[in-house]
Scaffold this motif. Structure first.
Motif, PDB file in Angstrom:
ATOM      1  N   ASN A  46      10.336  18.042  -2.610  1.00  0.00           N
ATOM      2  CA  ASN A  46       9.382  18.613  -1.663  1.00  0.00           C
ATOM      3  C   ASN A  46       7.932  18.391  -2.088  1.00  0.00           C
ATOM      4  N   ASN A  47       7.709  17.538  -3.072  1.00  0.00           N
ATOM      5  CA  ASN A  47       6.363  17.350  -3.605  1.00  0.00           C
ATOM      6  C   ASN A  47       6.192  15.879  -3.999  1.00  0.00           C
ATOM      7  N   SER A  48       5.613  15.086  -3.092  1.00  0.00           N
ATOM      8  CA  SER A  48       5.502  13.639  -3.331  1.00  0.00           C
ATOM      9  C   SER A  48       4.599  13.332  -4.520  1.00  0.00           C
ATOM     10  N   ARG A  49       3.583  14.156  -4.710  1.00  0.00           N
ATOM     11  CA  ARG A  49       2.688  13.918  -5.846  1.00  0.00           C
ATOM     12  C   ARG A  49       3.437  14.113  -7.159  1.00  0.00           C
ATOM     13  N   LEU A  50       4.264  15.140  -7.207  1.00  0.00           N
ATOM     14  CA  LEU A  50       5.053  15.388  -8.411  1.00  0.00           C
ATOM     15  C   LEU A  50       6.014  14.227  -8.654  1.00  0.00           C
ATOM     16  N   ALA A 159       8.482  -5.592  -1.123  1.00  0.00           N
ATOM     17  CA  ALA A 159       7.250  -4.817  -1.276  1.00  0.00           C
ATOM     18  C   ALA A 159       6.459  -4.777   0.027  1.00  0.00           C
ATOM     19  N   LEU A 160       6.294  -5.938   0.668  1.00  0.00           N
ATOM     20  CA  LEU A 160       5.518  -5.992   1.907  1.00  0.00           C
ATOM     21  C   LEU A 160       6.222  -5.225   3.032  1.00  0.00           C
ATOM     22  N   ASP A 161       7.539  -5.340   3.085  1.00  0.00           N
ATOM     23  CA  ASP A 161       8.298  -4.601   4.112  1.00  0.00           C
ATOM     24  C   ASP A 161       8.162  -3.093   3.929  1.00  0.00           C
ATOM     25  N   ALA A 162       8.004  -2.672   2.667  1.00  0.00           N
ATOM     26  CA  ALA A 162       7.875  -1.237   2.379  1.00  0.00           C
ATOM     27  C   ALA A 162       6.466  -0.724   2.664  1.00  0.00           C
ATOM     28  N   GLY A 163       5.514  -1.657   2.905  1.00  0.00           N
ATOM     29  CA  GLY A 163       4.161  -1.232   3.233  1.00  0.00           C
ATOM     30  C   GLY A 163       3.089  -1.676   2.261  1.00  0.00           C
ATOM     31  N   ALA A 164       3.440  -2.536   1.280  1.00  0.00           N
ATOM     32  CA  ALA A 164       2.434  -3.006   0.322  1.00  0.00           C
ATOM     33  C   ALA A 164       1.402  -3.898   1.008  1.00  0.00           C
ATOM     34  N   GLU A 165       0.188  -3.929   0.445  1.00  0.00           N
ATOM     35  CA  GLU A 165      -0.896  -4.748   0.993  1.00  0.00           C
ATOM     36  C   GLU A 165      -0.930  -6.145   0.396  1.00  0.00           C
ATOM     37  N   ASP A 166      -0.590  -6.243  -0.890  1.00  0.00           N
ATOM     38  CA  ASP A 166      -0.771  -7.517  -1.578  1.00  0.00           C
ATOM     39  C   ASP A 166       0.264  -7.662  -2.684  1.00  0.00           C
ATOM     40  N   PHE A 167       0.558  -8.906  -3.024  1.00  0.00           N
ATOM     41  CA  PHE A 167       1.534  -9.233  -4.067  1.00  0.00           C
ATOM     42  C   PHE A 167       0.989 -10.409  -4.855  1.00  0.00           C
ATOM     43  N   ALA A 168       0.976 -10.296  -6.184  1.00  0.00           N
ATOM     44  CA  ALA A 168       0.478 -11.393  -7.025  1.00  0.00           C
ATOM     45  C   ALA A 168       1.437 -11.623  -8.177  1.00  0.00           C
ATOM     46  N   LEU A 177       0.082  -4.295  -4.848  1.00  0.00           N
ATOM     47  CA  LEU A 177      -1.001  -3.385  -4.506  1.00  0.00           C
ATOM     48  C   LEU A 177      -0.736  -2.722  -3.159  1.00  0.00           C
ATOM     49  N   THR A 178      -1.091  -1.438  -3.067  1.00  0.00           N
ATOM     50  CA  THR A 178      -0.893  -0.687  -1.833  1.00  0.00           C
ATOM     51  C   THR A 178      -2.149   0.126  -1.513  1.00  0.00           C
ATOM     52  N   ASP A 182      -0.117   4.869   1.012  1.00  0.00           N
ATOM     53  CA  ASP A 182       1.213   4.269   1.144  1.00  0.00           C
ATOM     54  C   ASP A 182       1.920   4.102  -0.197  1.00  0.00           C
ATOM     55  N   PHE A 183       1.244   4.454  -1.275  1.00  0.00           N
ATOM     56  CA  PHE A 183       1.771   4.199  -2.619  1.00  0.00           C
ATOM     57  C   PHE A 183       3.139   4.834  -2.847  1.00  0.00           C
ATOM     58  N   SER A 184       3.265   6.122  -2.524  1.00  0.00           N
ATOM     59  CA  SER A 184       4.527   6.835  -2.784  1.00  0.00           C
ATOM     60  C   SER A 184       5.688   6.180  -2.047  1.00  0.00           C
ATOM     61  N   GLU A 185       5.447   5.826  -0.794  1.00  0.00           N
ATOM     62  CA  GLU A 185       6.504   5.229   0.028  1.00  0.00           C
ATOM     63  C   GLU A 185       6.956   3.884  -0.541  1.00  0.00           C
ATOM     64  N   VAL A 186       5.998   3.061  -0.950  1.00  0.00           N
ATOM     65  CA  VAL A 186       6.333   1.746  -1.511  1.00  0.00           C
ATOM     66  C   VAL A 186       7.058   1.913  -2.844  1.00  0.00           C
ATOM     67  N   ARG A 187       6.535   2.789  -3.702  1.00  0.00           N
ATOM     68  CA  ARG A 187       7.157   3.007  -5.009  1.00  0.00           C
ATOM     69  C   ARG A 187       8.583   3.496  -4.855  1.00  0.00           C
ATOM     70  N   GLU A 188       8.802   4.443  -3.948  1.00  0.00           N
ATOM     71  CA  GLU A 188      10.146   4.991  -3.765  1.00  0.00           C
ATOM     72  C   GLU A 188      11.102   3.955  -3.185  1.00  0.00           C
ATOM     73  N   ALA A 189      10.604   3.073  -2.318  1.00  0.00           N
ATOM     74  CA  ALA A 189      11.454   2.020  -1.749  1.00  0.00           C
ATOM     75  C   ALA A 189      11.920   1.061  -2.849  1.00  0.00           C
ATOM     76  N   LEU A 190      11.021   0.709  -3.747  1.00  0.00           N
ATOM     77  CA  LEU A 190      11.387  -0.184  -4.845  1.00  0.00           C
ATOM     78  C   LEU A 190      12.320   0.516  -5.834  1.00  0.00           C
ATOM     79  N   GLU A 191      12.062   1.794  -6.057  1.00  0.00           N
ATOM     80  CA  GLU A 191      12.928   2.567  -6.954  1.00  0.00           C
ATOM     81  C   GLU A 191      14.346   2.642  -6.409  1.00  0.00           C
ATOM     82  N   GLU A 192      14.457   2.878  -5.100  1.00  0.00           N
ATOM     83  CA  GLU A 192      15.779   2.946  -4.457  1.00  0.00           C
ATOM     84  C   GLU A 192      16.486   1.597  -4.493  1.00  0.00           C
TER      85      GLU A 192
END
Length: 243
Positions: A46-50, A159-168, A177-178, A182-192
């Motif tokens: 219940n706490n995306s920042r956490l 990464a791009l499908d999850a909402g990332a802006e750039d990939f290098a 980069l996000t 959108d950072f939490s959403e992208v990070r969680e997609a990659l984690e999953e």
């Protein structure tokens, strides 16, 4: 971003001695406490920042029981100090830009220590906003090539499908980069997807870099960065020195 990967620096930090690890864990512990307080819940679901801070803790090899202990302490009645976010901006040698993010329960102590670190490195603290316009706030995810067996194009598309802006692609890592939102959403997609991340955090990325050639300038900026790194109130330091 090519040539300015943070990965070497990330590896260096993780390979520091136990005392340095303890300092990193202390700083992340403060971030966990603030995330619980400001996010309004000790439940990561219940706490995306956490969730983001827990991911940062794990990427720094913080043991699960230490993470849980910090969260429980923060959730307890009067269990954590009342920390305040304060950001300092200033200049190092030859106009290098430095941003210092702190979490403190004593503003006077922190201000004095930060000013001293700049002064000892022949720099100075400036006014709020004096250098932050030279940086972009981005979510940054680093994937170590040694920890990733898949295809680079597949990782980029995930990464791009999850909402990332750039990939290098760097020599030893991939950088994603996000937008901060959108950072939490992208990070969680990659984690999953089971992708191991060497680092995952919202950071400040310089728009341009300053190269220092004078050995004295290099010695001075290193002195400032070392003093800031050793300060328990300092959480993160960003700069545009091309190391």
């Amino acid at each position: 971003m090519s040539g300015h990967s943070k990965f070497a620096n990330i590896k260096h930090k993780k390979e520091k001695n136990d005392a340095a690890k303890g300092k990193i864990f202390t700083k992340i512990g403060k971030e966990l406490a603030v995330a619980v307080k400001e996010g309004g819940s000790a439940d990561p679901a219940n706490n995306s920042r956490l969730r983001d801070v827990i991911a940062k803790a794990k990427s720094n090899n913080m043991p699960n029981d230490t993470i849980e202990r910090n969260i429980k302490k923060a959730a307890g009645e009067g269990g954590s100090a009342d920390y305040e976010h304060i950001t300092y901006e200033g200049y190092g040698p030859n106009g290098t830009a430095i941003i210092v993010e702190t979490l403190t329960d004593n503003k006077n102590r922190t201000a004095s220590n930060v000013k001293s670190a700049f002064t000892k490195g022949n720099g100075n603290v400036g006014t709020p906003g004096c250098v932050s316009f030279m940086f972009d706030r981005k979510g940054q995810i680093i994937v170590d090539k040694e920890e990733y067996d898949g295809d680079a194009d597949d990782l980029m598309m995930q990464a791009l499908d999850a909402g990332a802006e750039d990939f290098a692609e760097e020599d030893d890592s991939f950088e994603i980069l996000t937008d901060p939102d959108d950072f939490s959403e992208v990070r969680e997609a990659l984690e999953e997807a089971g992708i191991h991340m060497a680092s995952a955090e919202v950071t400040m990325i310089p728009q341009t870099y300053v190269e220092l050639t004078d050995p004295k300038d290099i010695q001075n900026i290193q002195k400032t960065l070392d003093l800031l790194d050793d300060d328990d109130d300092v959480q993160d330091v960003y700069h545009n020195w091309d190391e």
